[in-house]
Design an enzyme around this catalytic site. Structure first.
Site, PDB file in Angstrom:
ATOM      1  N   LEU A  89      -8.231  -3.119  -7.689  1.00  0.00           N
ATOM      2  CA  LEU A  89      -7.309  -2.434  -8.975  1.00  0.00           C
ATOM      3  C   LEU A  89      -7.687  -2.985 -10.296  1.00  0.00           C
ATOM      4  O   LEU A  89      -8.114  -4.274 -10.588  1.00  0.00           O
ATOM      5  CB  LEU A  89      -6.002  -3.263  -8.401  1.00  0.00           C
ATOM      6  CG  LEU A  89      -4.780  -3.084  -9.372  1.00  0.00           C
ATOM      7  CD1 LEU A  89      -4.317  -1.594  -9.202  1.00  0.00           C
ATOM      8  CD2 LEU A  89      -3.781  -3.714  -8.852  1.00  0.00           C
ATOM      9  N   ASP A  90      -7.610  -1.894 -11.125  1.00  0.00           N
ATOM     10  CA  ASP A  90      -7.883  -2.228 -12.729  1.00  0.00           C
ATOM     11  C   ASP A  90      -9.211  -2.994 -12.885  1.00  0.00           C
ATOM     12  O   ASP A  90      -9.361  -3.647 -13.805  1.00  0.00           O
ATOM     13  CB  ASP A  90      -6.677  -3.224 -13.219  1.00  0.00           C
ATOM     14  CG  ASP A  90      -5.287  -2.544 -13.122  1.00  0.00           C
ATOM     15  OD1 ASP A  90      -5.328  -1.405 -13.146  1.00  0.00           O
ATOM     16  OD2 ASP A  90      -4.400  -3.141 -13.110  1.00  0.00           O
ATOM     17  N   GLN A  91     -10.297  -2.827 -12.084  1.00  0.00           N
ATOM     18  CA  GLN A  91     -11.503  -3.394 -12.104  1.00  0.00           C
ATOM     19  C   GLN A  91     -12.508  -2.564 -12.605  1.00  0.00           C
ATOM     20  O   GLN A  91     -13.768  -2.821 -12.576  1.00  0.00           O
ATOM     21  CB  GLN A  91     -11.846  -4.086 -10.831  1.00  0.00           C
ATOM     22  CG  GLN A  91     -10.711  -4.981 -10.287  1.00  0.00           C
ATOM     23  CD  GLN A  91     -10.933  -6.343 -11.286  1.00  0.00           C
ATOM     24  OE1 GLN A  91     -11.993  -6.594 -12.231  1.00  0.00           O
ATOM     25  NE2 GLN A  91     -10.244  -7.414 -10.895  1.00  0.00           N
ATOM     26  N   GLY A 100      -2.518  -5.696 -13.158  1.00  0.00           N
ATOM     27  CA  GLY A 100      -1.483  -5.211 -12.310  1.00  0.00           C
ATOM     28  C   GLY A 100      -0.038  -5.027 -12.998  1.00  0.00           C
ATOM     29  O   GLY A 100      -0.371  -4.397 -14.220  1.00  0.00           O
TER      30      GLY A 100
END
Lengths: 284, 284, 284, 284
Positions: D227-229, D201
């Site tokens: 997100l960011d995965q 994040g």
């Protein structure tokens, strides 16, 4: 905030740290950083002290004289700097521009403190358009074996006129003469594209390839008359393997060279480097 | 040479460095190392100063009292150590012995300064023969979910009797209770086999494998009640790739864990660590 | 599962990969790993292929003969190994035991595959008690300048009798003669405590200290007659700074040496190394 | 030289490697690189094979059809690429330009192979002058919370018209919607300025500072809806200490971000990446 920075070296003796910190304190300075180092083998003391000039009781022009008596007591070598005094920089480059590019990006982004990049000098004309784009003065000074001395005279005159305090050889592929080097002691920073002392001289990536090393490096150092022998400021390495061609090493090395040179230039501008015995102390 | 080490933290104020260095100097101490750090965001000052006790004008038993008045002026938190005071160590281990082995080899080679390893405690019996081989007392204290509290009572009693000053969890796979942790604040060092805060809790290498990370790490930290959340002392990482199985990660990670734990233990024994705000300052 | 491993090198030609993989397949081998490398500059092809022997249609004793005709077609240099054939190891050591300790710990933990450590040889008697503790035969063979040749004769005889296939110089501080080296081509692995080709010869940490490098390294290599000049198998580096004494470099370097030597030994035992042109290809 | 690259994944079975290499060989292809990987836990086989198209007996337009029958036999997922097919790139950026700068320098130096950078899109106008300087089309598309969907429609249309095959989020600080992400599966590469999965994040450097980590990292990954995965392509780390302010971390991290993003983009363009199980295989 204006900061004063004092760099000191002398024979190790009792009471130096106390004397210096006390001197700063009694004149009203608030110490922001203080670090010391002792080379126990050689018995040498090194110190860097940085303080806020706000409320300091001595005028800048008097400080050197007042501190002199303190310094004499311990027979110190010392230098005093102020954070609002700009260092004028000249960048030297030949035909590889990644270090030049990187330094200029960082300069324009505000990451190179207390300096003005005034000049780019090259023995080739190609960098002119880059310099123009950045709004930096560019001098194309060709260097031939037979004309090196006169080329250096032109360079030295250009540096003198512009009050250059730091020369950065950002992949400049000419060996400077003793005359040039002696004119700027501890003021010329070079990037060598190997992990010195391995692979001195030309084509270090080709040397590394032929040797079959599993790691390559880059080294920034102050320039002295002996080729690639000056005090090392910073080094870094990266892992490679048998699949890397010489060109791959050149590509991979770019990254190393850029950050190793950047760190050296930055530390120089922050007055964090002290040289002795052909080595460096880097205060952090 | 006997050295004194003073660790200080307090609100940042003018004159602290000068006061402390002057105090050491005026009592005849030769400063060997002095380093400070200021957390500018929080306005906190940290200092570590180390000096030779030879010729120091205060007796050891009087020093704390004499320095107290200095310390009160700045409302310092401070600790004073001497290099000839040994820290007694207990090593806790479960079923992986590489960290234990490494620390013991280093201890026997003289690389762990100012300490005595007095005790190895394990919840499994297998390490007994190793302990015997090294000539270190071994306690096998089984820990079951229902008996943890009484097991810890036995452990705590054993630590107390032997005046243990540092507990090293060298891959001890039991979660300590709050009672235990509170009994040894900033005196329990753990090695966690991941790059914290990634992969908290059990089987971090399996977690790393499943996530597909390209780098693994290890983290040493002081133990607090919240699991794997204590102040980080040291971390290191190593590159891996898709070819590594979970077992390969475990093998590769051994090396990381050993050196990360060793550094943390060593720095603790050298009194180089200051904790604040659940973080550490490591003087070097 | 028993695995066969085939290592190949030859001039690069069309169809080699297809021919080899097809040969394995048509005899019923399930390929577990296959990797190739081409040195484009020299036009040399390298391959390592590993397959499950379960269900393979050729008996082990016939394989070499059957493959020969395939190999002749491409004029291959090739070697064939099986995962259940143990390599007998002799460890040579002088007075620093961290590499010896590390290898023995890994050996006992099952991290050194397909081998038996049969012998520890030292020119000093001190390691005898360690060897005894591990249950490994120990030979103390003193080496004096005037008796080197006869000492080596004793060593060679001991190696021959025990069918040693790999000699690991785990910080053995004697230079082997050409006669010895030629008896075990690509079967002697040394750890040199510097980043070769920097700091060849004695006291590399002292050399590094004097030079003022910012990074130190370690190098494992096969031994050839020219000192510290053999094909490099593995290297690693670690950052240092001006605060490190020579002793600090020695301590810090231990960790490097241990893991660099361990990797080299492991890769050798896994038949992952091919030498050519005084360099190595490491298949992974 | 025009090269063909074939990427394959399927359930692991006997004979795949032989079948594929033989197929290339019998059509006259000279294999330049061939690498395979088996995920033993999941029983999946991966392969990348690259060969010289000179003298290959199949026309490019027929190859896919001819290979299909081979592929069906093993139920392969496969993709075929040619080195003269350019990937069109769009760079997305917000207010930090170091990654943009670095990619453009490398693109102009010829280090980004087989691609054309056609477009720079930003939610801020400041990068317009940079784009102009490089001669790259620039679109300023503001993104507000309430207008994100219509802004993305404009972006998607612009990407479609220019046949963009790779979107690089070079520090683009907007979260893409599922609709956008699904339109470009495994074709959007992001750089996240932390060592994922730590510090997901916003403001990861501030998070790292507060946590007191001793190492920071950067991660490039394919973008998925979470997100960011997405699957991690590359990561790198650098050592820091307690003296680093958040701003220092931001400065130091620039270097990490640039090289981690560059490597990911380069490997993608070289067709060296295979995704499975939200992880990546990177052939080298």
């Amino acid at each position: 905030m204006i900061r004063a920075i004092l760099l000191i070296s002398c024979l190790d003796q009792k009471g130096i740290t106390a004397a210096v910190t006390d001197w700063v304190f009694k004149h009203g300075g608030n110490i922001l950083h203080a670090a010391q180092h002792i080379d126990e083998k050689m018995g040498i003391f090194f110190m860097r002290i940085e303080w806020d000039m706000h409320g300091f009781s001595l005028e800048r022009q008097d400080m050197r004289q007042v501190f002199s008596s303190e310094a004499e007591r311990f027979q110190m070598n010392w230098s005093l700097y102020f954070s609002d005094e700009m260092t004028n920089i000249a960048l030297f480059v030949s035909k590889h521009y990644h270090c030049l590019y990187d330094l200029m990006f960082r300069y324009q982004s505000g990451q190179l403190p207390h300096c003005k990049v005034l000049l780019i000098i090259s023995n080739h004309p190609e960098a002119a358009s880059l310099a123009k784009q950045w709004g930096i003065e560019f001098l194309h000074i060709p260097v031939m074996a037979e004309s090196k001395s006169s080329a250096e005279d032109i360079q030295l005159e250009a540096l003198k006129v512009r009050k250059i305090g730091l020369i950065v050889l950002a992949r400049y592929h000419q060996i400077l003469t003793g005359k040039f080097v002696r004119a700027y002691p501890e003021q010329i920073i070079n990037i060598h594209h190997s992990f010195l002392p391995a692979f001195i001289g030309g084509s270090p990536y080709a040397q590394a390839y032929d040797k079959g090393v599993k790691i390559i490096g880059a080294t920034s150092h102050y320039v002295i008359e002996a080729l690639d022998q000056g005090p090392i400021i910073e080094q870094d390495t990266v892992r490679i393997d048998h699949r890397y061609s010489v060109q791959d090493l050149i590509d991979e090395g770019q990254d190393l060279e850029r950050r190793v040179l950047y760190r050296a230039v930055r530390w120089h501008l922050e007055h964090k480097i002290l040289c002795y015995s052909n080595k460096t102390v880097i205060f952090d």
